[in-house]
Scaffold this active site. Structure first.
Site, PDB file in Angstrom:
ATOM      1  N   LYS A  54       0.601  -1.282   0.001  1.00  0.00           N
ATOM      2  CA  LYS A  54      -0.037   0.253   0.064  1.00  0.00           C
ATOM      3  C   LYS A  54       0.874   1.295   0.146  1.00  0.00           C
ATOM      4  O   LYS A  54       0.590   2.324  -0.777  1.00  0.00           O
ATOM      5  CB  LYS A  54      -0.808  -0.146   1.303  1.00  0.00           C
ATOM      6  CG  LYS A  54      -1.909   1.053   1.311  1.00  0.00           C
ATOM      7  CD  LYS A  54      -3.081   0.635   2.181  1.00  0.00           C
ATOM      8  CE  LYS A  54      -2.716   0.684   3.622  1.00  0.00           C
ATOM      9  NZ  LYS A  54      -1.894  -0.574   4.217  1.00  0.00           N
TER      10      LYS A  54
ATOM     11  N   THR B 123       4.024   1.529  -0.905  1.00  0.00           N
ATOM     12  CA  THR B 123       4.951   1.446  -2.142  1.00  0.00           C
ATOM     13  C   THR B 123       3.865   2.067  -3.346  1.00  0.00           C
ATOM     14  O   THR B 123       4.252   3.059  -4.171  1.00  0.00           O
ATOM     15  CB  THR B 123       5.145   0.132  -2.560  1.00  0.00           C
ATOM     16  OG1 THR B 123       6.022  -0.299  -1.578  1.00  0.00           O
ATOM     17  CG2 THR B 123       5.980  -0.129  -3.994  1.00  0.00           C
TER      18      THR B 123
ATOM     19  N   ARG C 236       2.186   8.158   7.117  1.00  0.00           N
ATOM     20  CA  ARG C 236       2.509   7.919   8.267  1.00  0.00           C
ATOM     21  C   ARG C 236       4.050   7.555   8.573  1.00  0.00           C
ATOM     22  O   ARG C 236       4.684   7.229   7.559  1.00  0.00           O
ATOM     23  CB  ARG C 236       1.434   6.486   8.952  1.00  0.00           C
ATOM     24  CG  ARG C 236       0.245   6.826   9.005  1.00  0.00           C
ATOM     25  CD  ARG C 236      -0.528   5.563   9.246  1.00  0.00           C
ATOM     26  NE  ARG C 236      -0.145   4.408   8.336  1.00  0.00           N
ATOM     27  CZ  ARG C 236      -0.555   3.253   8.637  1.00  0.00           C
ATOM     28  NH1 ARG C 236      -1.016   2.803   9.709  1.00  0.00           N
ATOM     29  NH2 ARG C 236      -0.275   2.256   7.707  1.00  0.00           N
TER      30      ARG C 236
ATOM     31  N   LYS D 144       8.382  -6.593  10.272  1.00  0.00           N
ATOM     32  CA  LYS D 144       8.278  -6.073   8.757  1.00  0.00           C
ATOM     33  C   LYS D 144       9.565  -5.566   8.325  1.00  0.00           C
ATOM     34  O   LYS D 144       9.786  -5.596   7.142  1.00  0.00           O
ATOM     35  CB  LYS D 144       7.233  -4.943   8.846  1.00  0.00           C
ATOM     36  CG  LYS D 144       5.767  -5.302   9.163  1.00  0.00           C
ATOM     37  CD  LYS D 144       5.024  -4.099   9.256  1.00  0.00           C
ATOM     38  CE  LYS D 144       5.137  -3.116   8.120  1.00  0.00           C
ATOM     39  NZ  LYS D 144       4.280  -2.069   8.011  1.00  0.00           N
TER      40      LYS D 144
ATOM     41  N   ALA E  37      -3.723   0.746  12.675  1.00  0.00           N
ATOM     42  CA  ALA E  37      -5.209   0.724  12.195  1.00  0.00           C
ATOM     43  C   ALA E  37      -5.888  -0.416  12.962  1.00  0.00           C
ATOM     44  O   ALA E  37      -6.973  -0.541  12.850  1.00  0.00           O
ATOM     45  CB  ALA E  37      -5.463   0.703  10.722  1.00  0.00           C
TER      46      ALA E  37
ATOM     47  N   PHE F 134      -3.761  -0.831   6.846  1.00  0.00           N
ATOM     48  CA  PHE F 134      -4.369  -2.237   6.529  1.00  0.00           C
ATOM     49  C   PHE F 134      -5.459  -2.102   5.601  1.00  0.00           C
ATOM     50  O   PHE F 134      -5.350  -1.179   4.715  1.00  0.00           O
ATOM     51  CB  PHE F 134      -4.862  -2.590   7.859  1.00  0.00           C
ATOM     52  CG  PHE F 134      -3.583  -2.961   8.823  1.00  0.00           C
ATOM     53  CD1 PHE F 134      -2.648  -3.805   8.425  1.00  0.00           C
ATOM     54  CD2 PHE F 134      -3.677  -2.535  10.280  1.00  0.00           C
ATOM     55  CE1 PHE F 134      -1.408  -4.130   9.561  1.00  0.00           C
ATOM     56  CE2 PHE F 134      -2.607  -2.829  10.954  1.00  0.00           C
ATOM     57  CZ  PHE F 134      -1.588  -3.640  10.737  1.00  0.00           C
TER      58      PHE F 134
ATOM     59  N   PHE G 297       3.613  -8.353  -8.671  1.00  0.00           N
ATOM     60  CA  PHE G 297       4.725  -9.216  -8.471  1.00  0.00           C
ATOM     61  C   PHE G 297       5.402  -9.979  -9.678  1.00  0.00           C
ATOM     62  O   PHE G 297       4.610 -10.362 -10.443  1.00  0.00           O
ATOM     63  CB  PHE G 297       4.388  -9.980  -7.167  1.00  0.00           C
ATOM     64  CG  PHE G 297       4.153  -9.382  -5.929  1.00  0.00           C
ATOM     65  CD1 PHE G 297       5.007  -9.615  -4.879  1.00  0.00           C
ATOM     66  CD2 PHE G 297       3.373  -8.465  -5.933  1.00  0.00           C
ATOM     67  CE1 PHE G 297       4.962  -9.109  -3.511  1.00  0.00           C
ATOM     68  CE2 PHE G 297       2.873  -7.914  -4.628  1.00  0.00           C
ATOM     69  CZ  PHE G 297       3.896  -7.989  -3.464  1.00  0.00           C
TER      70      PHE G 297
ATOM     71  N   TRP H 102       6.960  -0.716  -8.009  1.00  0.00           N
ATOM     72  CA  TRP H 102       8.015  -1.191  -6.979  1.00  0.00           C
ATOM     73  C   TRP H 102       9.265  -1.526  -7.952  1.00  0.00           C
ATOM     74  O   TRP H 102      10.175  -0.987  -7.489  1.00  0.00           O
ATOM     75  CB  TRP H 102       7.531  -2.776  -6.403  1.00  0.00           C
ATOM     76  CG  TRP H 102       8.681  -3.071  -5.462  1.00  0.00           C
ATOM     77  CD1 TRP H 102       8.954  -2.893  -4.312  1.00  0.00           C
ATOM     78  CD2 TRP H 102       9.668  -4.213  -5.851  1.00  0.00           C
ATOM     79  NE1 TRP H 102       9.923  -3.596  -3.806  1.00  0.00           N
ATOM     80  CE2 TRP H 102      10.327  -4.663  -4.820  1.00  0.00           C
ATOM     81  CE3 TRP H 102       9.948  -4.906  -7.272  1.00  0.00           C
ATOM     82  CZ2 TRP H 102      11.765  -5.615  -4.942  1.00  0.00           C
ATOM     83  CZ3 TRP H 102      10.986  -5.774  -7.387  1.00  0.00           C
ATOM     84  CH2 TRP H 102      11.733  -6.018  -6.297  1.00  0.00           C
TER      85      TRP H 102
END
Length: 556
Positions: A71, A73, A94, A105, A273, A301, A381, A409
């Protein structure tokens, strides 16, 4: 392929003064933290108060899985792509929390060629906002215990103190503790606990405040527990809201950085979130809306958590509303929602994409429930096969939702040109009136039921005896007419993380209901949601290092 930090380290950043000049920030409004990051004085909002706001684009996602959706990215890549097609765009995000950075992460500043930089600074101490929030929170904790120790004039019931200490690190050993041990000089022993800093009401209040004075007033309204008569005890009765605000005098100012392609980025605030409202600060968003013709922002999220809270809490207090919403989806995540195990995601499975589409459809339906136009952004991806992509595009077209395949990406802004063109076209004709999912003046159970039935797709709500007692208390205190913030798992539309896809015939179990009166919402905790995460068996910290030249490795 280079790692995210290797890509970031190879990037030639522009001086932050140049980024500021590009978006109209005057030198006297910029407070530099080195060459590449700065805070922006709130005086700029007074100077630009008559400038029309730009258009706001909210980026949200399907229900997340451990496979990752990208999200941030996508948000960064979309902002870069919009600038590439000639739109003056700013991205508002954020701040990362140190807990997840060193936990599961790793870094949290986008990825690949769609990152905000300097990513190592942003992921670590940045400009000190997290430390200021921690200090303000723990100053209040110290003031509470000292008040009790010094005679307890307010008759605080130490058994009913709801305020907890915080630290910005995953440390499960601190979830439940006893403080005040060591004899009379150390105060009165009592049960306490720690939350992670981003779960603090101080963080939520910061992100919903509209000025330093407003923040101070919000601090004064915080309820820290009750007295022996059962009445609420407020921070203003302790008299420390001014000292707490003093600690936040710099933290309240939005932070200015840049993307890899030198798009201005405002990064400020970071509540989770799943336990809070999951959005960057109102002040950051309002600043960005004055600096750019288009602002791309995100909510944490899936749309059932971050987007719902963005629309029902942040927009409610910030007097803002998006012009369009982008829902990020990945083939990998849809396959998981279709029943594929994580270790098998690299194998082609068209049937699983078909089965998992129900989750994407539900999240699109949720956004449309607010009357907002939606674009689905497929974050591509390398493992995605053409057959899987073709099916997902076909499903979106049949469902009647606009869709774009993005490769931000891998290609940065160039990978999101089609997405940017579609977003630009949507917002040109979008004039959406603000709409909430419920009336804040309804009862707490009614507000929660609206969200469960309309957003989660559940049947209703069950309250524990404790939750019912807490609701009755808030009604007696007159603190029930606020938006609700439901704390639940991010991995399912329900409160059971094992129920993937778009489950039905379920109820949400509310175990705990507390008021975050300073922030301005009621927190309803479901299942066993943790406000202090723990580290995994192999934390990301194990892969991180720094050499004698100061070069960092392993930070994602």
């Amino acid at each position: 392929m280079y790692s995210d930090i290797e890509i970031a380290q190879a990037n030639q950043m522009e001086p932050i003064t140049k980024i500021a000049d590009k978006c109209g920030i005057l030198p006297e409004e910029l407070e530099q933290y080195g060459h590449y990051k700065a805070k922006v004085s709130l005086d700029i909002l007074k100077r630009l108060k008559d400038r029309p706001d730009g258009k706001l684009v909210l980026v949200t996602a399907i229900t997340p899985t451990p496979a990752g959706e990208g999200k941030s990215t996508t948000s960064i890549g979309l902002a870069q792509a919009l600038n590439k097609i000639g739109k003056n765009t700013v991205v508002a995000l954020r701040e990362p929390s140190l807990g997840p950075v060193f936990g599961i992460k790793g870094g949290a500043a986008g990825g690949g060629y769609a990152q905000v930089v300097p990513m190592d600074d942003i992921n670590l101490h940045f400009t000190g906002d997290m430390h200021a929030i921690t200090a303000a929170n723990n100053l209040l904790s110290a003031m509470i215990d000292n008040h009790v120790h010094q005679g307890n004039e307010l008759n605080i019931d130490v058994r009913q103190i709801s305020w907890r200490r915080v630290m910005d690190m995953n440390d499960r050993a601190l979830r439940q503790v006893v403080v005040g041990l060591g004899g009379k000089v150390c105060g009165f022993p009592r049960e306490d606990g720690f939350m992670i800093t981003v779960a603090s009401e101080i963080m939520a209040a910061l992100c919903l405040a509209t000025s330093l004075e407003d923040l101070k007033e919000r601090f004064g309204r915080i309820v820290i527990g009750s007295n022996l008569s059962g009445d609420p005890v407020y921070v203003h009765q302790l008299g420390c809201e001014g000292a707490m605000a003093l600690l936040m005098k710099d933290a309240i100012k939005p932070n200015l950085v840049q993307t890899l392609e030198h798009t201005p980025a405002v990064v400020h605030g970071g509540p989770f979130a799943n336990i809070a409202h999951g959005c960057n600060s109102i002040l950051a968003t309002k600043l960005a809306l004055k600096l750019g013709d288009i602002v791309v922002t995100e909510a944490g999220f899936g749309a059932d958590l971050g987007a719902e809270k963005f629309l029902d809490i942040k927009c409610h207090y910030g007097d803002i509303f998006p012009n369009a919403v982008v829902v990020v989806a990945t083939i990998r995540a849809l396959k998981m929602h279709g029943g594929v195990k994580k270790q098998d995601l690299n194998e082609e499975n068209v049937a699983a994409v078909d089965a998992g589409f129900v989750n994407l459809a539900k999240q699109v339906e949720n956004i449309r429930g607010y009357g907002l136009p939606v674009l689905v952004a497929i974050n591509k991806f390398s493992s995605d096969t053409q057959a899987e992509v073709d099916l997902l595009l076909k499903k979106c077209n049949e469902y009647g939702v606009d869709v774009s395949l993005n490769e931000c990406w891998e290609k940065g802004g160039d990978g999101g040109i089609d997405m940017a063109k579609q977003v630009a076209a949507i917002i040109e004709k979008s004039d959406v009136p603000a709409k909430m999912m419920y009336d804040v003046n309804e009862t707490i159970p009614a507000k929660i039921t609206h969200i469960v039935q309309k957003i989660y797709g559940g049947d209703g709500v069950e309250f524990t005896a404790n939750a019912k007692k807490q609701i009755a208390q808030l009604e007696a205190w007159g603190l029930d007419k606020l938006p609700v913030c439901i704390a639940k798992t991010q991995y399912s539309l329900s409160d059971n993380p094992d129920l993937l896809g778009a489950p039905s015939n379920f109820t949400i179990n509310v175990q705990d209901v507390r008021v975050a009166n300073g922030a301005g919402f009621i927190v309803c905790r479901t299942s066993n949601i943790m406000v202090m995460p723990g580290l995994p068996k192999a934390p990301a910290a194990l892969k991180m290092d720094i050499d004698t030249d100061g070069k960092i490795t392993g930070l994602f």
